[in-house]
Design a protein around this motif. Sequence first.
Motif, short mmCIF file in Angstrom:
data_model
loop_
_atom_site.label_atom_id
_atom_site.label_comp_id
_atom_site.label_asym_id
_atom_site.label_seq_id
_atom_site.Cartn_x
_atom_site.Cartn_y
_atom_site.Cartn_z
N LYS A 9 -1.97 -12.50 10.12
CA LYS A 9 -1.18 -11.27 10.16
C LYS A 9 -0.56 -10.93 8.81
N ASP A 12 -3.17 -9.49 6.61
CA ASP A 12 -3.52 -8.16 7.08
C ASP A 12 -2.48 -7.12 6.63
N LEU A 13 -1.21 -7.50 6.67
CA LEU A 13 -0.15 -6.61 6.20
C LEU A 13 -0.27 -6.35 4.70
N ILE A 15 -3.01 -6.40 2.97
CA ILE A 15 -4.17 -5.52 2.80
C ILE A 15 -3.79 -4.08 3.09
N THR A 16 -3.07 -3.87 4.19
CA THR A 16 -2.64 -2.52 4.56
C THR A 16 -1.74 -1.91 3.49
N GLU A 17 -0.78 -2.68 3.00
CA GLU A 17 0.12 -2.20 1.95
C GLU A 17 -0.66 -1.81 0.70
N TYR A 19 -3.86 -0.98 0.47
CA TYR A 19 -4.66 0.20 0.78
C TYR A 19 -3.82 1.47 0.66
N LEU A 20 -2.66 1.47 1.30
CA LEU A 20 -1.79 2.64 1.27
C LEU A 20 -1.32 2.96 -0.15
N GLY A 30 -8.09 3.50 -2.24
CA GLY A 30 -7.83 2.53 -1.18
C GLY A 30 -9.12 2.08 -0.52
N LEU A 34 -10.78 -1.68 -0.26
CA LEU A 34 -11.29 -2.31 0.96
C LEU A 34 -12.75 -2.73 0.80
#
Length: 96
Positions: A9, A12-13, A15-17, A19-20, A30, A34
Amino acid sequence: MMIDIEIRKAADLEITEAYLYYEEQQNGLGERFLDSLEIYFERIKKYPEHYQIKRSPYREALISKFPFLIIYQFTGNKIIVFSVFNTNRDWVKKPK
């Protein structure tokens, strides 16, 4: 041998940060991040012992086009990704 990859997790967070952040900087950047990450995940799955063990039992793969380090563990037929660490951040905060 089929190797599974599990992304924790926290990773994953991260990666999301990332990307954004990259999408905010430039539309499509972004997605390029990925795509690069996916290429490295595939390399790690194909050659899980290729990358050096920095702190046992964790291995580190440096992404060449982005300042990120994939920190993972390989055991048996499973790869666990603990962090996708932004190397521009304070190294003291790097997961151990």
